[in-house]
Design a protein around this motif. Sequence first.
Motif, PDB file in Angstrom:
ATOM      1  N   SER A  23       0.776  -1.185  -0.099  1.00  0.00           N
ATOM      2  CA  SER A  23       0.053  -0.102   0.080  1.00  0.00           C
ATOM      3  C   SER A  23       0.944   1.204   0.090  1.00  0.00           C
ATOM      4  N   PRO A  24       0.271   2.559  -0.595  1.00  0.00           N
ATOM      5  CA  PRO A  24       1.487   3.545  -0.375  1.00  0.00           C
ATOM      6  C   PRO A  24       1.299   4.196   0.751  1.00  0.00           C
ATOM      7  N   ARG A  25       0.639   3.731   1.751  1.00  0.00           N
ATOM      8  CA  ARG A  25       0.485   4.292   3.008  1.00  0.00           C
ATOM      9  C   ARG A  25       1.648   4.163   3.761  1.00  0.00           C
ATOM     10  N   LEU A  26       2.321   5.280   4.715  1.00  0.00           N
ATOM     11  CA  LEU A  26       3.621   5.078   5.339  1.00  0.00           C
ATOM     12  C   LEU A  26       3.549   3.843   6.131  1.00  0.00           C
ATOM     13  N   ARG A  27       2.506   3.779   6.993  1.00  0.00           N
ATOM     14  CA  ARG A  27       2.568   2.482   7.862  1.00  0.00           C
ATOM     15  C   ARG A  27       2.761   1.275   7.015  1.00  0.00           C
ATOM     16  N   ALA A  28       2.339   0.863   6.070  1.00  0.00           N
ATOM     17  CA  ALA A  28       2.613  -0.230   5.293  1.00  0.00           C
ATOM     18  C   ALA A  28       3.941  -0.334   4.633  1.00  0.00           C
ATOM     19  N   ARG A  29       4.106   0.744   3.988  1.00  0.00           N
ATOM     20  CA  ARG A  29       5.550   0.872   3.436  1.00  0.00           C
ATOM     21  C   ARG A  29       6.817   0.816   4.397  1.00  0.00           C
ATOM     22  N   HIS A  30       6.642   1.292   5.568  1.00  0.00           N
ATOM     23  CA  HIS A  30       7.549   1.300   6.569  1.00  0.00           C
ATOM     24  C   HIS A  30       7.674  -0.205   6.935  1.00  0.00           C
ATOM     25  N   THR A  31       6.615  -0.730   7.412  1.00  0.00           N
ATOM     26  CA  THR A  31       6.553  -2.266   7.697  1.00  0.00           C
ATOM     27  C   THR A  31       7.410  -2.989   6.707  1.00  0.00           C
ATOM     28  N   ALA A  32       6.963  -2.917   5.408  1.00  0.00           N
ATOM     29  CA  ALA A  32       7.703  -3.568   4.333  1.00  0.00           C
ATOM     30  C   ALA A  32       9.182  -3.297   4.478  1.00  0.00           C
ATOM     31  N   GLU A  33       9.767  -2.096   4.484  1.00  0.00           N
ATOM     32  CA  GLU A  33      10.999  -1.870   4.589  1.00  0.00           C
ATOM     33  C   GLU A  33      11.716  -2.346   5.713  1.00  0.00           C
ATOM     34  N   LEU A  34      11.053  -2.335   7.017  1.00  0.00           N
ATOM     35  CA  LEU A  34      11.731  -2.907   8.268  1.00  0.00           C
ATOM     36  C   LEU A  34      11.671  -4.542   8.309  1.00  0.00           C
ATOM     37  N   ALA A  35      10.662  -5.082   7.297  1.00  0.00           N
ATOM     38  CA  ALA A  35      10.621  -6.472   7.403  1.00  0.00           C
ATOM     39  C   ALA A  35      11.811  -7.122   6.326  1.00  0.00           C
ATOM     40  N   GLY A  36      12.317  -6.124   5.605  1.00  0.00           N
ATOM     41  CA  GLY A  36      13.538  -6.472   4.557  1.00  0.00           C
ATOM     42  C   GLY A  36      13.138  -6.249   3.109  1.00  0.00           C
ATOM     43  N   PHE A  37      12.023  -5.462   2.648  1.00  0.00           N
ATOM     44  CA  PHE A  37      11.565  -5.223   1.583  1.00  0.00           C
ATOM     45  C   PHE A  37      11.480  -3.840   1.209  1.00  0.00           C
ATOM     46  N   PRO A  38      12.777  -3.328   0.908  1.00  0.00           N
ATOM     47  CA  PRO A  38      12.783  -1.696   0.923  1.00  0.00           C
ATOM     48  C   PRO A  38      12.069  -1.346  -0.559  1.00  0.00           C
ATOM     49  N   ASP A  39      12.221  -2.387  -1.428  1.00  0.00           N
ATOM     50  CA  ASP A  39      11.896  -2.098  -2.799  1.00  0.00           C
ATOM     51  C   ASP A  39      10.777  -2.539  -3.163  1.00  0.00           C
ATOM     52  N   ALA A  40       9.561  -2.919  -2.375  1.00  0.00           N
ATOM     53  CA  ALA A  40       8.240  -3.363  -2.503  1.00  0.00           C
ATOM     54  C   ALA A  40       7.658  -2.189  -3.504  1.00  0.00           C
ATOM     55  N   GLU A  41       6.920  -2.668  -4.574  1.00  0.00           N
ATOM     56  CA  GLU A  41       6.194  -1.865  -5.531  1.00  0.00           C
ATOM     57  C   GLU A  41       4.852  -1.170  -4.838  1.00  0.00           C
ATOM     58  N   VAL A  42       4.566  -0.142  -4.879  1.00  0.00           N
ATOM     59  CA  VAL A  42       3.481   0.464  -4.334  1.00  0.00           C
ATOM     60  C   VAL A  42       2.478   0.245  -5.468  1.00  0.00           C
ATOM     61  N   ASP A  43       1.274  -0.185  -4.736  1.00  0.00           N
ATOM     62  CA  ASP A  43       0.059  -0.392  -5.519  1.00  0.00           C
ATOM     63  C   ASP A  43      -1.102   0.148  -4.832  1.00  0.00           C
ATOM     64  N   GLU A  44      -1.727   1.108  -5.196  1.00  0.00           N
ATOM     65  CA  GLU A  44      -2.773   2.061  -4.943  1.00  0.00           C
ATOM     66  C   GLU A  44      -3.818   0.938  -4.645  1.00  0.00           C
ATOM     67  N   ASP A  45      -4.103  -0.084  -5.154  1.00  0.00           N
ATOM     68  CA  ASP A  45      -5.035  -0.856  -4.972  1.00  0.00           C
ATOM     69  C   ASP A  45      -5.394  -1.513  -3.613  1.00  0.00           C
ATOM     70  N   LEU A  46      -3.874  -1.564  -3.030  1.00  0.00           N
ATOM     71  CA  LEU A  46      -3.924  -2.213  -1.463  1.00  0.00           C
ATOM     72  C   LEU A  46      -4.180  -1.182  -0.308  1.00  0.00           C
ATOM     73  N   VAL A  47      -4.892   0.101  -0.810  1.00  0.00           N
ATOM     74  CA  VAL A  47      -5.370   0.937   0.404  1.00  0.00           C
ATOM     75  C   VAL A  47      -5.917   0.409   1.167  1.00  0.00           C
ATOM     76  N   GLU A  48      -6.290   1.138   2.406  1.00  0.00           N
ATOM     77  CA  GLU A  48      -7.077   0.615   3.528  1.00  0.00           C
ATOM     78  C   GLU A  48      -8.719   0.973   2.726  1.00  0.00           C
TER      79      GLU A  48
END
Length: 185
Positions: free
Chosen positions: A54-79
């Motif tokens: 998701s593009p939201r900071l809380r999801a992107r930061h979770t991805a980064e901290l989990a080891g996936f800093p290059d996760a592709e942002v997908d607007e369809d995953l917003v809450e």
Amino acid sequence: MNELWLVRHGQTEWSRDHRHTSVTDLPLLPEGEEVARSLRGRLDPAQFQQVLTSPRLRARHTAELAGFPDAEVDEDLVEWAYGDYEGITTAEIRETVPGWTVWTHETPGGESADQVAERLDRVVARARAVPGRTLVFAHGHSLRALAARWLGLPAREGRLLRLGTATVSVLGWERETPVVERWNA
């Protein structure tokens, strides 16, 4: 066969306080960051052919901290868009709309279950188009609705799948039938 792995973001102030959070872009709490970091040992980047967030900071930061800093942002995953109920708890909403849930009632100024299903069906299609595993980082209600759509159920049936913060769930197949392999792990 392909699999769809789901990770709900780490805890924020509003998720801790049970406030509906869609467009408000809150950071993770320190506890949420710690739990997100702990996912590194459970999620090997080499196992995933596609990683979305998701593009939201809380999801992107979770991805980064989990080891996936290059996760592709997908607007369809917003809450799920809560509209007028953004930042409000279910208990507060029920003071004027008895029995309200996002699964059974309208959200004034927000999304309907059918609108949520339409965008999450695109995520399901993306995951099914990739041989192997897709990993997504997103939000509680949207991931529950996504699981329902994976199973061929109406988005509203996500109500049956409680989902904790920073948990890992796996959707897959039993022969040709889409199934839940693991939930809230």
